[in-house]
Design a protein around this motif. Structure first.
Motif, short mmCIF file in Angstrom:
data_model
loop_
_atom_site.label_atom_id
_atom_site.label_comp_id
_atom_site.label_asym_id
_atom_site.label_seq_id
_atom_site.Cartn_x
_atom_site.Cartn_y
_atom_site.Cartn_z
N PRO A 1 0.87 -1.45 0.04
CA PRO A 1 -0.03 0.20 -0.16
C PRO A 1 0.74 1.38 0.11
O PRO A 1 1.86 1.17 0.66
CB PRO A 1 -0.93 -0.12 1.17
N LEU A 2 0.45 2.13 -0.63
CA LEU A 2 1.48 3.42 -0.85
C LEU A 2 1.55 4.14 0.17
O LEU A 2 2.64 4.48 0.54
CB LEU A 2 0.50 4.48 -2.03
N PRO A 3 0.48 4.13 1.41
CA PRO A 3 0.69 4.65 2.80
C PRO A 3 1.88 4.10 3.42
O PRO A 3 2.63 4.63 4.27
CB PRO A 3 -0.56 4.51 3.45
N VAL A 4 1.96 2.84 3.28
CA VAL A 4 3.06 2.02 3.88
C VAL A 4 4.50 2.47 3.50
O VAL A 4 5.48 2.70 4.16
CB VAL A 4 2.87 0.53 3.56
N LEU A 5 4.39 2.53 2.25
CA LEU A 5 5.87 2.94 1.48
C LEU A 5 6.16 4.32 1.70
O LEU A 5 7.25 4.66 2.38
CB LEU A 5 5.61 2.68 -0.21
#
Length: 493
Positions: A199-203
């Motif tokens: 997920p983009l928020p994790v990255l």
């Protein structure tokens, strides 16, 4: 990519033949190859190597792009540049034209490049090299400002959303994001991702949130959102290169002023909700390509299988830094062409030592020996009287169902306990799990600390001190610290 000091976790790579076939299907390389063939025997270019406008329109048609599509000529120019960068086309610019020819007017020609025939024939390494060149070109382009917006602004300033754009800083940002994505891909066990994607928020959080910060502040969450938007722009540009599969950030989240663009920590989101925030994964080809770039930048980026022919000592040293599933795969590859008894003897010999890394080697030895068949039994019986190896040998023999396994004396039991804990502490195992393990050990052995401080092991004092920090019971924790003090005093004598 910029120079990198990273030691990265190992990855599994597909066979190069499979990767080359994937590369030929990548839209950007496939288009570049089509244009290189179309351009033969030659095409006029301007002083920068760009096609002249009539040929650019014709090239777009060759790619099946509609002249009515506003992005058609830009995509065609990108494919042409990829053909040049990958050696599918070679530029021959006239010397006189280099200084005087205006943009958009003929100043030379493009001819078939030295790599065209090999790539067209599907030569594996040539295909991969050509694809990697197109990917590097796209990475450089992704880090550059949007010059079209720059010119369209009419005032000579960068676009309003990035007035401070620094191409070098942006390149470093993208390099770091991709290195983090590589690490997440290497460590992925399926539990923290949606169908293997990050997920983009994790990255974004991996680039912004300090490791020690348990609850991000509002300011940090706002910065994570800004980073998400930057990553979204980059990954949209990189998707056609075959480096990444990307499901973009839902535009509705960006347009909704009441939405921060980031799920709150602890939010229980289903996969469909998570996907709205963007999902990115390195493709198998991207994993290969990014590893090549990281190696070029000075990183250590091992591949599962690299150690198949290595000495046992090198294998054990490396496995201590591998995730469990990859450590098992590497160990299986190392054992594959070795006879059980010979493999066991080599591993046991490599596991000896009193240096700081020895406990980790012995733990890796013990775990690797679980993969060896009954043929290893003679080698394990040979070390039953060895103070450093006798304990793990008894464990293996007992678990393998061997008969007449002599019971260990208490001193060996305590030595093995200290040795195993030292290895787990060195590996940085989960604090909560270690706490439970320590509590269980103490509960199962009456007078544990009274005996443990006497253990003649280089790590005894450190292990007892750590147990004092880990044990959930205050009285036992105090006993552990007292035992650590005694162990240090004994060492000082």
């Amino acid at each position: 990519m910029s120079a990198s000091p990273f030691v990265l976790p190992p990855v599994r790579l597909l066979p190069v033949g499979d990767l080359a076939r994937s590369a030929l299907d990548v839209p950007l390389l496939e288009r570049a190859l089509r244009l290189a063939r179309w351009a033969a025997p030659e095409r006029a270019v301007d002083v920068t190597g760009e096609l002249l406008e009539p040929d650019l329109v014709a090239a777009a048609g060759e790619l099946g792009l509609s002249a009515e599509d506003p992005d058609a000529l830009g995509e065609t120019a990108q494919a042409w540049a990829a053909a040049v960068d990958s050696g599918l086309l070679a530029l021959e610019i006239e010397e006189e034209a280099e200084e005087s020819a205006p943009l958009g007017e003929a100043a030379g020609r493009a001819v078939p490049g030295e790599n065209l025939d090999a790539v067209a024939a599907g030569e594996v390494q040539d295909v991969l090299d050509a694809w990697l060149a197109t990917a590097e070109s796209a990475l450089a382009e992704a880090a550059a400002p949007d010059l079209e917006s720059f010119h369209d602004s009419g005032d000579g300033e960068l676009p309003a959303d990035r007035p401070d754009w620094d191409p070098e800083e942006e390149a470093d940002f993208l390099d770091t994001a991709l290195a983090n994505l590589y690490t997440l891909a290497a460590l992925d066990d399926g539990s923290e991702s949606v169908q293997g994607a990050v997920p983009l928020p994790v990255l974004a959080a991996s680039l912004v949130v300090p490791d020690e910060m348990e609850q991000p502040s509002d300011a940090v969450l706002e910065e994570v959102t800004e980073v998400m938007l930057r990553l979204d722009d980059h990954f949209r540009l990189l998707a056609p290169t075959g480096l990444v599969d990307y499901q973009p950030l839902d535009d509705a989240l960006i347009e909704d002023e009441d939405d921060s663009g980031l799920p709150e920590p602890g939010d229980d989101l289903d996969p469909e909700e998570i996907s709205r925030y963007g999902l990115v994964r390195l493709t198998p080809l991207g994993l290969y390509g990014l590893r090549q770039l990281l190696l070029d930048a000075g990183a250590s980026a091992p591949v599962v299988g690299d150690l198949a022919g290595a000495p046992g000592s090198e294998l054990l040293d490396a496995l201590s830094g591998y995730p469990d599933r990859l450590a098992r795969a590497e160990a299986e590859g190392w054992l594959a062409d070795r006879k059980p008894a010979e493999a066991a003897r080599e591993l046991l010999a490599a596991a000896r030592g009193t240096d700081d890394g020895a406990p980790s080697r012995r733990l890796m030895c013990q775990q690797t020996l679980t993969l060896v068949g009954a043929g290893a039994e003679p080698a394990l019986r040979e070390v039953l009287d060895d103070r450093q190896l006798g304990g793990l040998a008894r464990v293996w023999l007992t678990e393998s169902g061997a008969r007449d396994v002599p019971a260990p004396d208490p001193e060996m039991v305590y030595w093995l306990t200290v040795d195993t804990l030292a290895a787990q502490l060195a590996a940085g195992d989960d604090h909560e799990l270690l706490s439970e393990l320590v509590a269980d050990l103490v509960a199962r052995h009456d007078g544990f600390f009274d005996a443990a401080w006497r253990v003649d092991h280089p790590a005894t004092a450190d292990v007892l001190e750590a147990m004092g920090q880990l044990h959930p019971d205050r009285r036992s924790a105090k006993a552990a610290r007292k035992a650590a003090f005694k162990a240090r005093s004994r060492e000082a004598r």
